[in-house]
Design a protein around this motif. Structure first.
Motif, short mmCIF file in Angstrom:
data_model
loop_
_atom_site.label_atom_id
_atom_site.label_comp_id
_atom_site.label_asym_id
_atom_site.label_seq_id
_atom_site.Cartn_x
_atom_site.Cartn_y
_atom_site.Cartn_z
N PHE A 1 0.55 -1.27 0.19
CA PHE A 1 -0.01 0.25 -0.74
C PHE A 1 1.04 1.07 0.09
O PHE A 1 0.88 2.02 -0.71
N ILE A 2 1.53 1.50 1.24
CA ILE A 2 2.71 2.53 1.32
C ILE A 2 3.78 2.58 0.10
O ILE A 2 4.28 3.72 -0.20
N ASP B 1 10.28 -6.32 -3.07
CA ASP B 1 9.54 -6.92 -1.88
C ASP B 1 9.22 -8.63 -2.49
O ASP B 1 9.41 -9.06 -3.28
N TYR C 1 -2.29 -10.42 2.16
CA TYR C 1 -3.07 -10.33 1.02
C TYR C 1 -2.77 -10.22 0.13
O TYR C 1 -1.71 -11.21 -0.46
N LYS D 1 -1.16 -6.90 -5.09
CA LYS D 1 0.51 -6.77 -4.59
C LYS D 1 0.82 -5.82 -6.17
O LYS D 1 1.57 -4.96 -6.69
N TYR E 1 2.52 -6.62 17.32
CA TYR E 1 3.17 -5.96 16.64
C TYR E 1 3.94 -4.63 16.99
O TYR E 1 4.42 -4.25 16.53
N LYS F 1 7.85 -3.29 15.76
CA LYS F 1 7.98 -1.80 15.50
C LYS F 1 9.09 -1.23 15.60
O LYS F 1 9.55 -0.61 15.75
N VAL G 1 -2.75 5.23 8.39
CA VAL G 1 -2.81 5.81 6.90
C VAL G 1 -4.14 4.89 6.51
O VAL G 1 -4.16 3.65 5.75
N ARG H 1 -4.90 -1.09 2.79
CA ARG H 1 -4.78 -3.38 2.87
C ARG H 1 -6.07 -3.53 3.37
O ARG H 1 -6.43 -2.66 3.30
#
Ligand code: NAD
Ligand code: UGA
Length: 316
Positions: free
Chosen positions: A11-12, A31, A37, A42, A149, A153, A179, A185
């Motif tokens: 996405f970003i 990537d 997903y 993608k 998560y 990060k 975002v 996503r």
């Protein structure tokens, strides 16, 4: 500018890559097209980056030799990661460790070994704050993530700080606040809500819907990320990046009802593990040091995401 963008199919990362080539940069995107997903989604994201100055490397950051890729770059935008707060509990955690901690360490290590020492921009997250001690939340607030998560990060961010301190790398960590916008996503709230609104299917709301987010439009995020390549800030710096509003999930649903003209089929579920009650960012630092300001308000951003979801459904 020669840029390396990790997570370029996401996405970003895809939105950032598109913007960088539009600004005249040469971009190598990497990537692994992880199956979190649809990989078709993608590949569609990659197909939108229609430029001779973009090339794609299909590879896992934990498997390939990263030094040749990093050596060519003036700046490394490390956007790849395993996202999603709610899926990070239980057995899924090992993927978070691998994608968010190990891959970040490998990339930092490779960057520290190159002679060119490119700038290193890291996609951090508001999830590192958890239920924060104060709102709006300042960068110096004690991080205390509420999800596995968020822990990973934060670990990635700490690795950036560590390599800045010990190897002199010019790292900048940007803490993105929820975002949204085109290509969001499929596990995230707005894509789910807008798709359900247009198809007449059920919307699951976790908890009361009174949880508040400082939602941030994706173009504002990539604007901040691309500025990070050139601003002169201390190695190891950390900045919040947010849209600057505070909206509850229930407010978002009201706007979606207005924009679509459809009555929503909402079912209230139990609250989701790891979900924080509120996010709200203090953004004085990034406004001052990056001459950056968010430009898209929630209603306009939702309208543009709605158009994108309409297009996706029409092509399906
Ligand atoms: P995304 O899943 O769409 O993009 C991440 C990309 O990274 C995916 O295409 C995935 O295939 C790739 N990837 C994962 N592990 C990899 C590996 N080992 N090697 C190579 N590629 C790998 O997610 P997104 O929403 O675009 O998020 C991008 C980054 O921003 C993530 O690091 C996420 O933690 C962070 N972030 C996102 C948000 C948000 O609201 N979307 C908020 C805060 C932080
Ligand atoms: C988002 C991203 O998914 C994370 O990758 C990112 O790191 C994080 O933002 C961040 O800011 O750091 P989240 O805020 O949970 O996490 O974003 P959404 O998935 O869009 O959810 C927003 C709110 O809607 C949450 O309270 C969530 O519980 C709720 N929600 C989501 C629902 O009620 N129903 C759904 O079907 C989906």
């Amino acid at each position: 500018m020669q840029a390396l963008v990790t997570g370029a199919a996401g996405f970003i990362g895809s939105t950032l890559s598109e913007r960088l080539v539009a600004e005249g940069a040469t971009v190598v995107g990497v990537d692994n097209l992880s199956d979190y997903y649809s990989t078709a989604t993608k590949r569609d994201n990659l197909a939108q980056i229609d430029s001779d100055r973009f090339s794609f490397v299909h590879a896992d950051l934990n498997e390939i030799d990263l030094e040749p890729l990093v050596a060519e770059a003036d700046v490394v935008f490390h956007i790849a990661g395993q996202p999603g707060v709610r899926g990070s509990w239980g057995e899924g955690f090992s993927e978070y460790v691998s994608a968010n901690i190990s891959a970040t360490q490998r990339l930092l290590e490779a960057t520290s070994r190159t002679d060119s020492r490119p700038k290193f921009v890291y996609a951090s997250s508001s999830s590192i704050y958890g239920d924060a001690e104060a709102y709006p939340t300042h960068e110096l607030t004690l991080p205390r993530p509420r999800s596995p998560y968020g822990v990973t990060k934060l670990a990635g961010e700490q690795l950036c700080r560590l390599y800045a301190a010990t190897s002199g790398l010019s790292t900048v960590s940007l803490r993105f606040f929820t975002v949204y916008g085109p290509r969001q996503r499929p596990d995230m709230a707005f894509t789910r809500f807008l798709t359900a609104a247009l198809t007449g299917t059920q919307i699951d709301v976790y908890g009361t819907g009174e949880q508040v987010r400082d939602f941030t439009y994706v173009d504002d995020i990539v604007d901040a990320v691309s500025r990070a390549a050139t601003v002169d800030v201390a190695p190891g710096s950390v900045y919040n990046v947010s849209g600057g509003g505070s909206h509850s999930v229930n407010e978002v649903l009201d706007i979606i009802e207005e924009l679509t003209g459809r009555e929503l089929n909402v079912r209230r579920q139990g609250s989701a593990a790891g979900d924080v009650a509120r996010t709200s960012a203090e953004t004085t630092a990034i406004r001052r040091d990056f001459s950056w300001t968010p430009r898209t308000d929630l209603r306009a951003g939702l309208q543009s995401q709605l158009e994108w979801v309409r297009g996706v459904l029409a092509r399906a």
